[in-house]
Design an enzyme around this catalytic site. Structure first.
Site, PDB file in Angstrom:
ATOM      1  N   GLY A   1       0.812  -1.218   0.000  1.00 54.47           N
ATOM      2  CA  GLY A   1       0.000   0.000   0.000  1.00 54.47           C
ATOM      3  C   GLY A   1       0.838   1.257   0.000  1.00 54.47           C
ATOM      4  N   ASN A  42      -8.816  -5.876   1.538  1.00 57.98           N
ATOM      5  CA  ASN A  42      -7.919  -6.738   0.780  1.00 57.98           C
ATOM      6  C   ASN A  42      -7.784  -8.104   1.458  1.00 57.98           C
ATOM      7  OD1 ASN A  42      -7.359  -4.611  -1.046  1.00 57.98           O
ATOM      8  ND2 ASN A  42      -5.880  -3.768   0.381  1.00 57.98           N
ATOM      9  N   GLU A  47       8.302  -8.965   2.067  1.00 62.03           N
ATOM     10  CA  GLU A  47       7.532  -9.752   1.103  1.00 62.03           C
ATOM     11  C   GLU A  47       7.644  -9.134  -0.267  1.00 62.03           C
ATOM     12  OE1 GLU A  47       3.542 -10.827   3.597  1.00 62.03           O
ATOM     13  OE2 GLU A  47       3.718  -8.961   2.496  1.00 62.03           O
ATOM     14  N   GLY A  74       0.472 -10.870   4.626  1.00 63.06           N
ATOM     15  CA  GLY A  74       1.558 -11.342   5.485  1.00 63.06           C
ATOM     16  C   GLY A  74       1.713 -10.526   6.751  1.00 63.06           C
TER      17      GLY A  74
HETATM   18  C1  LIG Z   1      -4.806  -1.346   5.268  1.00 63.73           C
HETATM   19  C2  LIG Z   1      -4.590  -1.011   3.807  1.00 63.73           C
HETATM   20  C3  LIG Z   1      -5.909  -1.170   3.031  1.00 63.73           C
HETATM   21  C4  LIG Z   1      -4.094   0.443   3.716  1.00 63.73           C
HETATM   22  O1  LIG Z   1      -3.774   0.753   2.393  1.00 63.73           O
HETATM   23  P1  LIG Z   1      -3.039   2.141   2.019  1.00 63.73           P
HETATM   24  O2  LIG Z   1      -3.118   2.246   0.543  1.00 63.73           O
HETATM   25  O3  LIG Z   1      -1.688   2.198   2.601  1.00 63.73           O
HETATM   26  O4  LIG Z   1      -3.883   3.183   2.862  1.00 63.73           O
HETATM   27  P2  LIG Z   1      -4.922   4.328   2.519  1.00 63.73           P
HETATM   28  O5  LIG Z   1      -4.941   5.224   3.729  1.00 63.73           O
HETATM   29  O6  LIG Z   1      -4.625   4.910   1.203  1.00 63.73           O
HETATM   30  O7  LIG Z   1      -6.345   3.586   2.552  1.00 63.73           O
HETATM   31  C5  LIG Z   1      -6.817   2.783   1.515  1.00 63.73           C
HETATM   32  C6  LIG Z   1      -8.339   2.947   1.464  1.00 63.73           C
HETATM   33  O8  LIG Z   1      -8.935   2.578   2.718  1.00 63.73           O
HETATM   34  C7  LIG Z   1      -9.781   3.648   3.189  1.00 63.73           C
HETATM   35  N1  LIG Z   1      -9.740   3.665   4.641  1.00 63.73           N
HETATM   36  C8  LIG Z   1      -8.664   3.913   5.409  1.00 63.73           C
HETATM   37  N2  LIG Z   1      -9.007   3.848   6.700  1.00 63.73           N
HETATM   38  C9  LIG Z   1     -10.323   3.555   6.740  1.00 63.73           C
HETATM   39  C10 LIG Z   1     -11.243   3.341   7.806  1.00 63.73           C
HETATM   40  N3  LIG Z   1     -10.848   3.403   9.073  1.00 63.73           N
HETATM   41  N4  LIG Z   1     -12.529   3.068   7.516  1.00 63.73           N
HETATM   42  C11 LIG Z   1     -12.932   3.001   6.235  1.00 63.73           C
HETATM   43  N5  LIG Z   1     -12.085   3.151   5.180  1.00 63.73           N
HETATM   44  C12 LIG Z   1     -10.797   3.440   5.444  1.00 63.73           C
HETATM   45  C13 LIG Z   1      -9.168   4.873   2.595  1.00 63.73           C
HETATM   46  O9  LIG Z   1     -10.114   5.916   2.564  1.00 63.73           O
HETATM   47  C14 LIG Z   1      -8.804   4.387   1.224  1.00 63.73           C
HETATM   48  O10 LIG Z   1     -10.002   4.288   0.496  1.00 63.73           O
HETATM   49  P3  LIG Z   1     -10.055   4.742  -1.033  1.00 63.73           P
HETATM   50  O11 LIG Z   1      -9.152   3.754  -1.731  1.00 63.73           O
HETATM   51  O12 LIG Z   1     -11.492   4.569  -1.344  1.00 63.73           O
HETATM   52  O13 LIG Z   1      -9.541   6.137  -1.008  1.00 63.73           O
HETATM   53  C15 LIG Z   1      -3.517  -1.951   3.184  1.00 63.73           C
HETATM   54  O14 LIG Z   1      -2.273  -1.688   3.771  1.00 63.73           O
HETATM   55  C16 LIG Z   1      -3.858  -3.412   3.385  1.00 63.73           C
HETATM   56  O15 LIG Z   1      -4.647  -4.005   2.671  1.00 63.73           O
HETATM   57  N6  LIG Z   1      -3.261  -4.042   4.410  1.00 63.73           N
HETATM   58  C17 LIG Z   1      -3.576  -5.385   4.811  1.00 63.73           C
HETATM   59  C18 LIG Z   1      -2.621  -6.381   4.248  1.00 63.73           C
HETATM   60  C19 LIG Z   1      -1.232  -6.108   4.677  1.00 63.73           C
HETATM   61  O16 LIG Z   1      -0.951  -5.432   5.645  1.00 63.73           O
HETATM   62  N7  LIG Z   1      -0.304  -6.648   3.970  1.00 63.73           N
HETATM   63  C20 LIG Z   1       1.072  -6.409   4.321  1.00 63.73           C
HETATM   64  C21 LIG Z   1       1.771  -7.581   4.114  1.00 63.73           C
HETATM   65  S1  LIG Z   1       1.106  -8.379   2.601  1.00 63.73           S
END
Ligand SMILES: CC(C)(COP(=O)(O)OP(=O)(O)OC[C@H]1O[C@@H](n2cnc3c(N)ncnc32)[C@H](O)[C@@H]1OP(=O)(O)O)[C@@H](O)C(=O)NCCC(=O)NCCS
Ligand SMILES: CC(C)(COP(=O)(O)OP(=O)(O)OC[C@H]1O[C@@H](n2cnc3c(N)ncnc32)[C@H](O)[C@@H]1OP(=O)(O)O)[C@@H](O)C(=O)NCCC(=O)NCCS
Lengths: 500, 500
Positions: free
Chosen positions: A268, A381, A291, A385
């Site tokens: 992300g 998503n 990863e 990991g």
């Molecule tokens: C958590 C995760 C979604 C954050 O992604 P990111 O791109 O860094 O973060 P962003 O702040 O841009 O948020 C992504 C989206 O979530 C939304 N969001 C963030 N916090 C939110 C909350 N508390 N409630 C609702 N939506 C939320 C954002 O508005 C954004 O939405 P949009 O795409 O419609 O604008 C992403 O890191 C993830 O899927 N993590 C889980 C898997 C993981 O950690 N893998 C790491 C090893 S594989």
């Protein structure tokens, strides 16, 4: 046969297996479990899944699809739209598939990424019937040389009855030698993973399988999908700044050296931006044991900050991708790609002492983390990991912006609506507003620090009054149970967590 | 000096350090961090903590107390009543301390039991000033031979500036040789843990420290507190029965053999009873790789079912204790006690492929587990080692009775009020009513199986209607957020989760 093919399919007896994607896809029957290469859009197979989706439009065809992690090339979208996905594991990031999952149409089994092949090997989940793996080449002995990811490809190919290989001529031949394929022996003969440092190699640079299992070879020249992460912004720069100051203090306290410890950074925009911020840090001779290697890894190489990076895939933005693969010789010796079972293995993560940086959707005042479920119900998503790293890290850091949706959502809430990582697995929470160092603190103390350091006004005052009321009721982890999700239900009803 | 002392304190230069508990306790000053031996009431120090509690009644004295796990001999009670505990980690089971924790008077840091010494070594938590360790003997070289537990004693003694030893003459001298102390090297020299089988030995049978660190030796003859687990009942027998049938089917399917895989069983009545139930099973040549060895371990030895047991402590009922220590030579070669860092280490647990059986207070329809927080707020005991095992096990099983409090509480609820173990770490849920095999299932499917197999009427119907309503709103993990804790708030208000 064109000369490229001779280079790329060095096992002469297999050259006759070259066929069209449509023909290759015929090996896949309705109801089968298919294991495809692909991790964070890198090194996924491109043509056979497209052919499969095409077929599913006209005949009954529903499969269980397993991958390393997310796919590119709209594969998840196409297969979903064709109604071809019955089950999907262990990770995805596609909006169309996500919607189908949330409608309950596709059964999605969200897993710790280190565990999928272990479950396959134990036969706790249905076996892979056909593996489809992207390769830069097939060796003289019929072994498969993967492309920009390893993911679960090696175990899929080893465990499946039949293997289809997509030789991708667009992937640089220079990737050969980059991979390190190590597969554990069967219990009770299972041995320690012989990796003592991020740059150790334990296995072979190819996936060795009996060549006769390769039933079809398809030639492609479609590039990987590029990454869609956004560039750093003021908030992610502030997050990086807080972390850099924190690490400086750790060095002063003698707990870390300038080299820190091997870094992991999640997927992300935020994790990538944070790591990119380290280019302007006093740290030096860094290593990564992660990863996915994103743009930031190569930024750090270029800044002379990073010595070595171990990962399971390389996923880059369009510009970065062009530059990196043009100058690949500059980076080759500093990289290794491993099976995700190894890149994410608790054994290695604990041994090396990883600094893990992952991202939260929301965290609560006690430091529990929700990284996956919007409003506790709708899958974003998957856990990916993050749990493998957060549980076993030397330091487990979670980053998030303090608010989302233009301030209408606080990322710090009284109680997370879904727990991916418990408070035990979270040492540091950081937002653009500040950093909460939770090490050695009890839940009530954690609440004070998280509210004080990380939370945006006016949520800060709201959280303080929640905690005060909760403490009246007592407990190790005070809560007002009937109010715990009031912010979330208010958001559902009014479009904002703020009190009207 | 009596001859026993000569046998038990073989390092002549240390004999002059023998002193009273009161004098020894003077090494502990207000504000210090004290690391005491003791794991599930076994091998705890008895006299010095009592003297410390005494002192705290008359002078300002507040300490941070770290142990292996729970203590016996009312130590936690006494120290709490004396107001001597500022902080406590990583586990406890004492009702008086529990109440003080829940009032917010003692800061309790509930931890994964494998992690405490790792945090000490990394200096993420305050260092141990004084270690107090129970021993059967001190060797010629001044090394400490622990008694009925190892817990964190070895690392406490190694990391502390000063060490107080309680030589317990009531502990059988025959315990010597039972222990296997292995301590990891500092990073980056850290190596794999050389344990490939439950009966492997990797270290030394004593805790080697510079003898001059031993500042005081106290002689005691107070036995360990005995275990308070209740005997098996019809419900625990039914749970054991479901599990035995499940394993029989796994053997039929060729996934396991008669020897199963090394077993872990958690603390408490239910886990002990379930394991005891295996005495009447077709399984054979079993092994254990667990934390605490309870009565059931010795029942299985006596039934000829168990070949070897590895643990970190031995905690028995009064009768069992008398019998086992009388006939100890029968068991000696079949036992090893390890530091809890090793008994609970993810590396070894994954390598060996453990079948882990732990207990839930409540589970939700999606398979998330609450093992610690009554009504989401009030600490029962702590997470203990359950997370170390559940996350890394070959099979992670959680057992619970379907209801508690005479049926007024359902152990299966719409949403757990606290998450210790996420759905990803839970393969099997079993109650007296049945067994839910969750392997490879998506949350919606998990809900169907858990409700159908494990839930008591009339909660079953209530859960079905919750899920139906939740599914209307969609999501990977459907919930009706504003109703998720309605059962719990009803219980708080009316004394029952049942609808009036
Ligand atoms: C958590 C995760 C979604 C954050 O992604 P990111 O791109 O860094 O973060 P962003 O702040 O841009 O948020 C992504 C989206 O979530 C939304 N969001 C963030 N916090 C939110 C909350 N508390 N409630 C609702 N939506 C939320 C954002 O508005 C954004 O939405 P949009 O795409 O419609 O604008 C992403 O890191 C993830 O899927 N993590 C889980 C898997 C993981 O950690 N893998 C790491 C090893 S594989
Ligand atoms: C969960 C745990 C408390 C269960 O203990 P147990 O003795 O096997 O189980 P019981 O069913 O007898 O329950 C113990 C108490 O919890 C109560 N209880 C059980 N379920 C409950 C629920 N859902 N809500 C409220 N109380 C509940 C019981 O009524 C009983 O209370 P009582 O002592 O006042 O009668 C215990 O296993 C534990 O502390 N586990 C966490 C640590 C762990 O798993 N360690 C293993 C490795 S160290």
């Amino acid at each position: 046969m064109k000369t490229e093919y001779l280079d790329r399919i060095r096992c002469a007896s297999l050259r006759g297996r070259v066929t069209s994607a449509q023909d290759a896809a015929r090996w896949i029957k309705d109801g089968m479990t298919v294991g495809m290469s692909g991790f964070t859009r890198a090194g996924d197979v491109k043509l056979v899944p497209a052919a499969l989706a095409e077929r599913a439009r006209t005949e009954p065809l529903k499969i269980t699809l397993m991958t390393g992690a997310s796919l590119g090339n709209d594969t998840d979208k196409r297969l979903t739209e064709a109604g071809a996905l019955a089950r999907r594991m262990p990770f995805q990031v596609d909006p169309v598939l996500r919607a189908a999952i949330n409608r309950g149409e596709v059964m999605y089994i969200d897993q710790h990424l280190s565990e999928t092949v272990e479950q396959l090997r134990s036969r706790h989940i249905a076996p892979v019937d056909v593996a489809i793996v992207e390769a830069v080449a097939i060796t003289e002995d019929g072994a498969i040389v993967p492309t920009t990811s390893v993911g679960n490809s090696a175990s899929f190919a080893i465990l499946a009855d039949k293997v289809i290989v997509e030789i991708n001529l667009a992937q640089p031949a220079g990737l050969e030698g980059l991979h390190d394929i190590w597969i554990p022996k069967k219990r009770p003969l299972r041995e320690p993973i012989p990796i003592m440092s991020a740059d150790d190699r334990a296995g072979t640079p190819w996936i060795a399988i009996p060549p006769e299992k390769i039933v079809a070879i398809v030639l492609s020249d479609q590039p990987d999908s590029t990454s869609s992460v956004l560039p750093p912004d003021a908030e992610t720069a502030a997050i990086a700044g807080h972390l850099i100051r924190f690490f400086e203090k750790e060095i002063e306290a003698g707990r870390l050296t300038q080299e820190l410890l091997p870094l992991q950074a999640g997927i992300g925009t935020i994790a990538n931006a944070v790591l990119a911020g380290f280019a302007d840090s006093p740290f030096d001779r860094l290593t990564m044991y992660s990863e996915v290697l994103q743009d930031s890894t190569f930024d750090l190489f270029d800044a002379g900050k990073l010595d070595f990076a171990s990962g399971s895939s390389i996923t880059l933005s369009p510009e970065k991708s062009r530059q990196v693969f043009r100058d690949f010789d500059r980076y080759r010796d500093k990289l290794v790609l491993r099976p995700q079972e190894v890149s994410n293995h608790p054994e290695v993560i604990r041994r090396l002492g990883i600094i893990a940086i992952n991202t939260a959707l929301e965290t609560d005042i006690y430091g529990n983390i929700n990284s996956t479920h919007v409003l506790g119900t709708h899958m974003m998503n998957g856990i990916g990991g993050s749990g493998d790293f957060a549980r076993n890290a030397y330091l487990s850091i979670f980053a998030t912006k303090a608010t989302a949706k233009g301030g209408k959502v606080s990322s710090i809430v009284p109680m997370v609506t879904h727990v991916d990582h418990t408070e035990h697995d979270v040492d540091i929470i950081v937002t653009e507003l500040g950093l909460a160092d939770l090490r050695g603190l009890a839940p009530r103390e954690r609440a004070d620090v998280i509210i004080e350091q990380c939370t945006a006004e006016p949520y800060k005052a709201m959280l303080r009054s929640y905690v005060d009321e909760a403490k009246q009721r007592g407990g190790q982890t005070p809560h007002v149970l009937e109010q715990a999700y009031a912010w979330h239900t208010r958001y559902s009803e009014t479009g904002s967590m703020l009190e009207p």
